[in-house]
Design a protein around this motif. Structure first.
Motif, mmCIF file in Angstrom:
data_model
loop_
_atom_site.group_PDB
_atom_site.id
_atom_site.type_symbol
_atom_site.label_atom_id
_atom_site.label_comp_id
_atom_site.label_asym_id
_atom_site.label_seq_id
_atom_site.Cartn_x
_atom_site.Cartn_y
_atom_site.Cartn_z
ATOM 1 N N SER A 82 80.712 35.278 36.174
ATOM 2 C CA SER A 82 79.283 35.253 36.501
ATOM 3 C C SER A 82 78.525 34.335 35.546
ATOM 4 O O SER A 82 77.634 33.582 35.965
ATOM 5 N N LEU A 96 79.131 30.750 36.394
ATOM 6 C CA LEU A 96 78.383 30.389 37.594
ATOM 7 C C LEU A 96 76.923 30.132 37.256
ATOM 8 O O LEU A 96 76.320 29.161 37.729
ATOM 9 N N ASP A 156 78.063 25.776 39.679
ATOM 10 C CA ASP A 156 79.167 25.193 40.452
ATOM 11 C C ASP A 156 80.330 26.170 40.476
ATOM 12 O O ASP A 156 80.945 26.441 39.441
ATOM 13 N N GLU A 157 80.642 26.694 41.646
ATOM 14 C CA GLU A 157 81.722 27.677 41.756
ATOM 15 C C GLU A 157 83.081 27.090 41.396
ATOM 16 O O GLU A 157 84.011 27.826 41.049
ATOM 17 N N ARG A 158 83.196 25.761 41.475
ATOM 18 C CA ARG A 158 84.464 25.124 41.123
ATOM 19 C C ARG A 158 84.756 25.220 39.626
ATOM 20 O O ARG A 158 85.885 25.003 39.194
ATOM 21 N N ILE A 206 84.739 27.904 38.043
ATOM 22 C CA ILE A 206 85.372 29.206 37.805
ATOM 23 C C ILE A 206 86.838 29.118 38.204
ATOM 24 O O ILE A 206 87.191 29.195 39.383
ATOM 25 N N MET A 213 86.226 35.764 42.429
ATOM 26 C CA MET A 213 84.962 35.430 43.077
ATOM 27 C C MET A 213 84.479 36.571 43.967
ATOM 28 O O MET A 213 83.281 36.860 44.026
ATOM 29 N N ARG A 261 73.532 32.522 42.365
ATOM 30 C CA ARG A 261 74.300 33.695 42.791
ATOM 31 C C ARG A 261 74.028 34.016 44.255
ATOM 32 O O ARG A 261 74.940 34.409 44.988
ATOM 33 N N THR A 279 76.070 31.796 46.435
ATOM 34 C CA THR A 279 77.471 32.199 46.387
ATOM 35 C C THR A 279 77.716 33.456 47.212
ATOM 36 O O THR A 279 78.756 33.592 47.856
ATOM 37 N N GLY A 288 78.711 29.868 49.992
ATOM 38 C CA GLY A 288 78.779 28.824 48.997
ATOM 39 C C GLY A 288 80.027 27.977 49.198
ATOM 40 O O GLY A 288 80.409 27.637 50.320
ATOM 41 N N TRP A 323 82.968 29.014 47.681
ATOM 42 C CA TRP A 323 84.131 29.830 47.305
ATOM 43 C C TRP A 323 84.832 30.446 48.501
ATOM 44 O O TRP A 323 85.988 30.826 48.403
#
Length: 220
Positions: A37, A40, A45-47, A49, A76, A123, A126, A130, A132
């Motif tokens: 979290s 993020l 950018d979720e990438r 994580i 995720m 968030r 996501t 998003g 993910w």
């Protein structure tokens, strides 16, 4: 998405971690979710994580994560589940503060929903897919896990609509369906608020107008 694709996005920050005592394995699971979290929030950018970036963040070896999560999508999912739970709590609090009038509670829920989306844009994005959202079959996630996301928050909205109908303040006959319709409408409005900077918004509240129409509210 595999880890090799996003190595350049890993965060170099690492902290020394005190080894969990016996019976504290659950704490590590929460630490993993906290780290994901935080990444993020910081990167948007979720990438960013990945198993490596999360492990580095909390000072453990990446293989230690597998005791709690089989892969990155599972991490995720845990992040998103926590956020939907937070949204549900946010909505419950708004409804409680709105008082006993069902109409006022419904409007309070709409305002609270938009406020949550505005206060937590990364968030929120996501939560609704998003980058993910993976292809089923390529990871550990199941269709049931994904389709059940947000159910408690949706239940709050459906109950509020049913209360309005019971009080004679709404003519809805299917609160479950209308709750989904209202949620999608508010989601669309939240998205427009986030991406459109110049638009001739009317002076009156668009959210209130959506709620009045979708919820089929009667005149006072």
């Amino acid at each position: 998405m595999n880890e090799a694709d996003v190595t350049g996005l890993d965060t170099p920050q690492q902290v020394a971690r005190v080894r969990n005592r016996r019976g504290e394995g659950g704490r590590l699971r929460e630490d993993i979710i906290d780290a994901a979290s935080a990444l993020l929030d910081e990167t948007g950018d979720e990438r960013a994580i990945t198993l490596r970036s999360v492990a580095r963040r909390i000072g453990i070896a990446a293989p230690s994560i597998y005791r709690h999560f089989p892969d990155q999508p599972a991490i995720m999912l845990a992040v998103v589940e926590r956020e939907f739970a937070a949204l549900a709590d946010h909505l419950r609090e708004a409804a409680q503060h709105a008082g006993d009038d069902p109409r006022e509670r419904l409007h309070a829920l709409g305002r609270a929903y938009l406020r949550y989306a505005q206060d937590h844009p990364g968030r929120y994005r996501t939560m609704f897919g998003g980058l993910w959202m993976p292809t089923l079959g390529d990871n550990s996630l199941t269709e049931e896990q994904l389709t059940g996301l947000g159910a408690p928050a949706l239940r709050i909205l459906a109950d509020a609509l049913a209360d309005c109908a019971a009080a004679g303040q709404s003519t809805v006959t299917d609160p479950e369906l209308d709750a989904v319709t209202l949620w999608i409408s508010m989601h669309g409005l939240a998205h427009q608020y986030a991406v459109i900077r110049i638009f001739p918004w009317p002076a009156e509240s668009v959210a209130d107008a959506i709620i009045a129409r979708v919820a089929k509210l009667t005149s006072r």
